[in-house]
Motif scaffolding. Structure first.
Motif, PDB file in Angstrom:
ATOM      1  N   ILE A 356       0.839  -1.207   0.000  1.00 29.78           N
ATOM      2  CA  ILE A 356       0.000   0.000   0.000  1.00 29.78           C
ATOM      3  C   ILE A 356       0.872   1.254   0.000  1.00 29.78           C
ATOM      4  O   ILE A 356       0.595   2.230  -0.716  1.00 29.78           O
ATOM      5  N   SER A 357       1.947   1.235   0.793  1.00 27.32           N
ATOM      6  CA  SER A 357       2.839   2.396   0.861  1.00 27.32           C
ATOM      7  C   SER A 357       3.508   2.655  -0.484  1.00 27.32           C
ATOM      8  O   SER A 357       3.607   3.799  -0.935  1.00 27.32           O
ATOM      9  N   VAL A 358       3.980   1.570  -1.132  1.00 28.60           N
ATOM     10  CA  VAL A 358       4.642   1.724  -2.436  1.00 28.60           C
ATOM     11  C   VAL A 358       3.656   2.245  -3.471  1.00 28.60           C
ATOM     12  O   VAL A 358       3.984   3.116  -4.287  1.00 28.60           O
ATOM     13  N   ALA A 359       2.416   1.701  -3.443  1.00 34.27           N
ATOM     14  CA  ALA A 359       1.406   2.133  -4.418  1.00 34.27           C
ATOM     15  C   ALA A 359       1.035   3.603  -4.211  1.00 34.27           C
ATOM     16  O   ALA A 359       0.783   4.319  -5.185  1.00 34.27           O
ATOM     17  N   TYR A 360       0.997   4.056  -2.962  1.00 32.42           N
ATOM     18  CA  TYR A 360       0.558   5.431  -2.680  1.00 32.42           C
ATOM     19  C   TYR A 360       1.712   6.435  -2.766  1.00 32.42           C
ATOM     20  O   TYR A 360       1.567   7.490  -3.376  1.00 32.42           O
ATOM     21  N   PHE A 361       2.876   6.080  -2.151  1.00 30.93           N
ATOM     22  CA  PHE A 361       3.973   7.040  -2.090  1.00 30.93           C
ATOM     23  C   PHE A 361       5.025   6.810  -3.167  1.00 30.93           C
ATOM     24  O   PHE A 361       5.797   7.716  -3.467  1.00 30.93           O
ATOM     25  N   GLY A 362       5.094   5.592  -3.731  1.00 34.39           N
ATOM     26  CA  GLY A 362       6.150   5.277  -4.693  1.00 34.39           C
ATOM     27  C   GLY A 362       7.271   4.499  -4.022  1.00 34.39           C
ATOM     28  O   GLY A 362       7.556   4.671  -2.821  1.00 34.39           O
ATOM     29  N   PHE A 363       7.942   3.638  -4.813  1.00 29.12           N
ATOM     30  CA  PHE A 363       8.980   2.762  -4.258  1.00 29.12           C
ATOM     31  C   PHE A 363      10.142   3.565  -3.682  1.00 29.12           C
ATOM     32  O   PHE A 363      10.640   3.266  -2.595  1.00 29.12           O
ATOM     33  N   LYS A 364      10.599   4.585  -4.419  1.00 30.67           N
ATOM     34  CA  LYS A 364      11.770   5.343  -3.964  1.00 30.67           C
ATOM     35  C   LYS A 364      11.500   6.053  -2.641  1.00 30.67           C
ATOM     36  O   LYS A 364      12.353   6.058  -1.753  1.00 30.67           O
ATOM     37  N   THR A 365      10.317   6.639  -2.502  1.00 28.94           N
ATOM     38  CA  THR A 365       9.995   7.346  -1.261  1.00 28.94           C
ATOM     39  C   THR A 365       9.982   6.393  -0.076  1.00 28.94           C
ATOM     40  O   THR A 365      10.512   6.698   1.004  1.00 28.94           O
ATOM     41  N   VAL A 366       9.371   5.202  -0.272  1.00 26.08           N
ATOM     42  CA  VAL A 366       9.326   4.214   0.812  1.00 26.08           C
ATOM     43  C   VAL A 366      10.735   3.744   1.148  1.00 26.08           C
ATOM     44  O   VAL A 366      11.113   3.634   2.319  1.00 26.08           O
TER      45      VAL A 366
END
Length: 546
Positions: A356-366
């Motif tokens: 969910i975090s990757v889908a919402y914030f993006g892989f790099k941000t996570v």
């Protein structure tokens, strides 16, 4: 005659044109715009009232200035429009509260008012902002305090610690609930933990109270009946009963009886054989005995279990240990199962949360949030607002800029009075910012082109090639103009930044006898650095008066 007619037409056309122009001129003159200020001298932070008055036809649409159009003065508040109507004329008046927090003389530029999309402009006003007078005869003067070490802020670190502790607490609670907590046993688990004999009797009692016979489900009834007795024989008598046919099972019981290992009488074995044969007919030949026979067979099996238990020799110490080992193994298997379930649930929640975090914030941000990234950490720091050099350059940065000692060439010492250079990082790091303020001995005009050339030259000296510069105008937050140079280049030196693309922005200001410069460099494609640069540029301001 023809000439006279033509002359009359031409005269009429001129007359109409004149009347039309007169009408248009009258329409244009039917609207008036004026502006006034209540004071042209204020102290720092005081407010002036800037009033715009429009007199026009009541049918005309009037648009007043919005937002910060009064720069270098700052609009504090725009009051509601006051309307006065008289016949077909209307007078509109709007008051703006303006202020300025730096001393000096400022000009409020003409303001644009649109009347039916036709522009009208007000007069400009010069406003003098005076310093607050300090009576040094009454106010004791103190020496300038030395630099002090500022304690590092742990606000962000504390935030991460709280977040980590909360996450660990949630995971710990889930692990306890699914793994460590002693959950009440289900009825099936309670039965499974009973000794084979007690379990068989309990299951036979439940079969007696079942509704199989009432619902005409004889096959299920006899299947469960024979499974109960076969499972008991396999566990307590230790013979292969579950996979044996009726004849094979009876033969094994007779062999045990003949060997003296099982004291069963012939009638019990014969009765047991009849029950098994009836069960075979029901399961494979779809036979349907009377209910009384089915109930009698259940009672017979119960007696067989009891007699078999009585016929068994007393359990040896090895048997008891084996039974205890079985119970321990069963409990261990159950604990292991619970651990696997708990780990699976926690892993599933982690994967779900990560997804969910990757889908919402993006892989790099996570990734950068979990493992950190230098420019992201800079962006999230508690920023510092400060003034650097003389004349001062004001801006906000993630870190306090450190004074750098710059060696001034001998020939330049004849021209330069003072020089202050402050920096964070360098051109070969992920992010750098340099601020320079130079005061000259003579009141000479600054050479902006020379400053741009010097900056580009310093980039090349540091191993940066393929520079693509662009130039533009720049205005500080207070409206002071300057030059802006920006573009891209490529690192060609040694180190981790080798062959990487980078971006740069330079701001140049100045006046008679001084220059002010701000230079920023960062890696191309770094979204965090882009946000840092945007925020810094929005806070830049300079002192242009000595």
């Amino acid at each position: 005659m023809k000439l006279a007619t033509t002359h009359i037409k031409f005269t009429s056309l001129l007359t109409c044109s004149f009347l039309l122009c007169t009408f248009i001129f009258a329409q244009a003159q039917s609207s008036t715009v004026s502006a006034a200020v209540d004071s042209t001298h204020i102290k720092i932070g005081e407010q002036i009232k800037y009033t715009i008055t429009v007199e026009t036809d009541s049918l005309n649409l009037v648009s007043f200035p919005e937002d910060q159009t009064f720069s270098p003065l700052e609009m504090v508040e725009a009051l509601k429009i006051d309307t006065t109507k008289k016949k077909d004329r209307v007078t509109l008046q709007r008051i703006y509260a303006l202020t300025q927090f730096d001393s000096g003389t400022y000009t409020i530029p003409p303001q644009r008012i649109a009347i039916d999309e036709k522009p009208f402009f007000t007069d400009s006003f010069r406003i003098k902002v005076a310093d607050v007078a300090v009576d040094t005869t009454k106010q004791k003067m103190y020496d300038i305090k030395p630099l002090v070490q500022v304690e590092k802020s742990y606000t962000n670190i504390l935030k991460y610690i709280i977040f980590a502790l909360a996450a660990l607490a949630i995971l710990g609670a889930l692990f306890y609930w699914f793994v460590l907590r002693k959950k009440p046993l289900t009825e099936e688990e309670k039965i499974a933990l009973l000794p084979p004999y007690d379990r068989a009797l309990k299951q036979l009692k439940e079969l007696e109270n079942s509704r199989y016979l009432i619902q005409d489900e004889y096959k299920k009834y006899y299947s469960e009946l024979t499974d109960i007795v076969r499972a008991y024989l396999e566990e307590d008598v230790h013979i292969s009963a579950m996979e044996s046919t009726t004849d094979q099972l009876i033969e094994r019981l007779e062999l045990l009886k003949d060997a003296g290992e099982l004291s069963l009488d012939d009638d019990t074995i014969t009765q047991f054989k009849k029950v098994l044969q009836t069960a075979d007919l029901v399961k494979f030949a779809k036979s349907k005995p009377d209910i009384s026979i089915a109930e009698s067979d259940r009672s017979a099996v119960e007696k067989i279990v009891v007699k078999t238990k009585e016929a068994l020799p007393e359990p040896t110490e090895d048997d008891l240990l084996e039974n205890e080992a079985y119970l321990e193994a069963y409990a261990a298997e159950k604990r292991k199962k619970r651990i696997y379930i708990g780990i699976g649930v926690i892993a599933g929640l982690l994967v779900l949360g990560a997804g969910i975090s990757v889908a919402y914030f993006g892989f790099k941000t996570v990734k950068d949030t979990l493992f950190g990234y230098p420019t992201k950490e800079l962006l999230e720091k508690e920023w510092v607002k400060s003034h650097y050099g003389v004349p001062a350059i004001e801006l906000e940065t993630p870190e306090v800029l450190i004074r750098k000692e710059i060696a001034i060439p001998e020939d330049a010492k004849e021209v330069i009075q003072t020089n202050g250079t402050f920096a964070y990082g360098n051109y070969l790091s992920l992010f750098s910012i340099t601020v320079n303020s130079t005061l000259y001995k003579e009141q000479i005009e600054p050479d902006m082109e020379a400053g741009v050339g010097a900056f580009l030259g310093s980039l090349e000296k540091n191993g940066i090639k393929n520079i693509l510069p662009k130039e533009d105008e720049f205005y500080t937050k207070s409206g002071k103009p300057g030059a802006k140079i920006y573009g891209t280049g490529q690192y060609t030196g040694e180190g981790p930044m080798n062959n990487k693309r980078f971006k740069f922005t330079g701001l140049l200001f100045g006046g008679k006898g001084f220059t002010q410069q701000v230079y920023i460099t960062w890696e191309e494609g770094d979204a965090y650095a882009e946000q840092i640069v945007e925020r810094i540029l929005a806070t830049v301001d300079v002192k242009t008066e000595m």
